[in-house]
Design an enzyme around this catalytic site. Sequence first.
Site, PDB file in Angstrom:
ATOM      1  N   TYR A   1       7.878   0.393  -2.740  1.00 60.53           N
ATOM      2  CA  TYR A   1       8.037  -1.019  -2.401  1.00 60.53           C
ATOM      3  C   TYR A   1       8.273  -1.186  -0.907  1.00 60.53           C
ATOM      4  O   TYR A   1       7.692  -2.070  -0.268  1.00 60.53           O
ATOM      5  CB  TYR A   1       9.189  -1.628  -3.197  1.00 60.53           C
TER       6      TYR A   1
ATOM      7  N   SER B   1      18.484 -10.805   4.868  1.00 59.20           N
ATOM      8  CA  SER B   1      17.436 -11.469   4.104  1.00 59.20           C
ATOM      9  C   SER B   1      18.049 -12.458   3.120  1.00 59.20           C
ATOM     10  O   SER B   1      19.117 -12.211   2.556  1.00 59.20           O
ATOM     11  CB  SER B   1      16.614 -10.428   3.332  1.00 59.20           C
TER      12      SER B   1
ATOM     13  N   GLN C   1      17.922 -14.833   7.644  1.00 60.64           N
ATOM     14  CA  GLN C   1      16.490 -15.097   7.433  1.00 60.64           C
ATOM     15  C   GLN C   1      16.284 -15.988   6.217  1.00 60.64           C
ATOM     16  O   GLN C   1      16.961 -15.833   5.196  1.00 60.64           O
ATOM     17  CB  GLN C   1      15.738 -13.777   7.235  1.00 60.64           C
TER      18      GLN C   1
ATOM     19  N   TYR D   1      13.061 -18.249   3.881  1.00 61.79           N
ATOM     20  CA  TYR D   1      11.676 -18.629   3.609  1.00 61.79           C
ATOM     21  C   TYR D   1      11.606 -20.139   3.355  1.00 61.79           C
ATOM     22  O   TYR D   1      12.606 -20.761   3.002  1.00 61.79           O
ATOM     23  CB  TYR D   1      11.146 -17.933   2.343  1.00 61.79           C
TER      24      TYR D   1
ATOM     25  N   THR E   1      10.898 -17.201   8.179  1.00 65.06           N
ATOM     26  CA  THR E   1       9.667 -16.471   7.875  1.00 65.06           C
ATOM     27  C   THR E   1       8.611 -17.430   7.356  1.00 65.06           C
ATOM     28  O   THR E   1       8.826 -18.112   6.349  1.00 65.06           O
ATOM     29  CB  THR E   1       9.939 -15.371   6.838  1.00 65.06           C
TER      30      THR E   1
ATOM     31  N   ARG F   1      -0.166  -6.364  -3.374  1.00 63.94           N
ATOM     32  CA  ARG F   1       0.401  -5.039  -3.107  1.00 63.94           C
ATOM     33  C   ARG F   1       0.136  -4.132  -4.304  1.00 63.94           C
ATOM     34  O   ARG F   1       0.866  -4.149  -5.299  1.00 63.94           O
ATOM     35  CB  ARG F   1       1.889  -5.168  -2.798  1.00 63.94           C
TER      36      ARG F   1
ATOM     37  N   LYS G   1       9.218 -16.340  12.383  1.00 63.72           N
ATOM     38  CA  LYS G   1       8.723 -14.980  12.127  1.00 63.72           C
ATOM     39  C   LYS G   1       7.384 -15.034  11.386  1.00 63.72           C
ATOM     40  O   LYS G   1       7.257 -15.710  10.364  1.00 63.72           O
ATOM     41  CB  LYS G   1       9.735 -14.187  11.300  1.00 63.72           C
TER      42      LYS G   1
ATOM     43  N   HIS H   1       4.208  -8.979   8.854  1.00 61.65           N
ATOM     44  CA  HIS H   1       5.055  -8.657   7.701  1.00 61.65           C
ATOM     45  C   HIS H   1       4.940  -7.179   7.339  1.00 61.65           C
ATOM     46  O   HIS H   1       4.970  -6.801   6.168  1.00 61.65           O
ATOM     47  CB  HIS H   1       4.680  -9.528   6.496  1.00 61.65           C
TER      48      HIS H   1
ATOM     49  N   ARG I   1       2.175  -6.123   4.907  1.00 61.30           N
ATOM     50  CA  ARG I   1       2.402  -6.392   3.482  1.00 61.30           C
ATOM     51  C   ARG I   1       1.801  -7.713   3.016  1.00 61.30           C
ATOM     52  O   ARG I   1       1.943  -8.066   1.845  1.00 61.30           O
ATOM     53  CB  ARG I   1       3.909  -6.399   3.196  1.00 61.30           C
TER      54      ARG I   1
END
Length: 379
Positions: free
Chosen positions: A24, A106, A127, A129, A155, A164, A251, A275, A278
């Site tokens: 991961y 995060s 951080q 989202y 982000t 992924r 970001k 990222h 990713r």
Amino acid sequence: MIISSSADYRTVAQKFLPPFLFHYIDGGSYAEQTLRRNVDDFAAVALRQRVLKDMSQLDTSIELFGEKLSIPVALSPVGLTGMYRRRGEVQAARAASRHGIPFTMSSVSVCPIEEVAPMIKRPMWFQLYVLKDRGFMQNALERAQAAGCTTLVFTVDMPVPGARYRDAHSGMSGPNAALRRYWQAMTHPHWAVDVGLLGRPHDLGNISAYRGSPTGLQDYMGYLSANFDPSISWKDLEWIRAFWKGPMVIKGILDPEDAKDAVRFGADGIIVSNHGGRQLDGVLSSARALPAIADAVKGQIKILADSGIRNGLDVVRALALGADCAMIGRAYIYALAAGGEAGVKHLLELLEKEMRVAMTLTSVAKVADISADLLVREA
């Protein structure tokens, strides 16, 4: 094993971690071309070696967003850091704080903000989202400010999660994922004791605090997939800019036009990032994207860079390409998995030592003097 680099920490981490966790953090999207280019393109940046200059007063420190950093490095936000070592966010944050650099927490961490902030001597960065659940966003921002977080890292390159492939093969997702993860934990007893047994609770601490009930790892991918917002635009950031009292950093910038938009928006900084390879495979590496972005906005906004930075030499390269500060993600997670807080502490010491060697041999005594003049220009 003798550890002298982040690559050595990666080797140890792979042995310690269950495969679903190692892959991961180690993997990228699609064919992972950008993941590889991130590292290779920094390694390919040639610097001018200069000699017979007085380097006895070399200084690696910088000022950024009103804070003094011992080296021009911050720890990037990494989801699920607490699954790589027992209460991993706390351990990584303590190592960063003691070295005099920022730790970026995060929003999808294992440890909640309130657990980590009291454990360190310098303020964290936080951080976030853009999510459909705006209530969570506001709650997280309020709690981050109450905990003394100074800088918001927003982000913007995840309106949808990347493709992924490794996750389906490793057990992070896919058929019988929970059963496969359980078996992997049992076959990695050191991790099973340190994290599986002693590192509980295993949930998304910030989301659980908002919802008032545990949000387990089995809900991680589902919650994110359901809440990422593909309708995101600059207008969605306006209320956050008005609400947040400190510096705000965007970001996920790879294009000069987006960098110019960030300046117009009023951001205090941008992070040149894909990222970590990713999200969209085949895009520019950070090393390749940096010069054009620096040409467009250098001096108007602070430029940070991550994705592919593995050592102190890469930090110098990133600054020569136009960044004001570098960020590391995978490198510190490998060190955290391999050695906990002590591993991250040692990695940061290595980064500083490597920076000092690179600065000495390029005859640059101050970080502010690292510029494109250090780059070897191709004929």
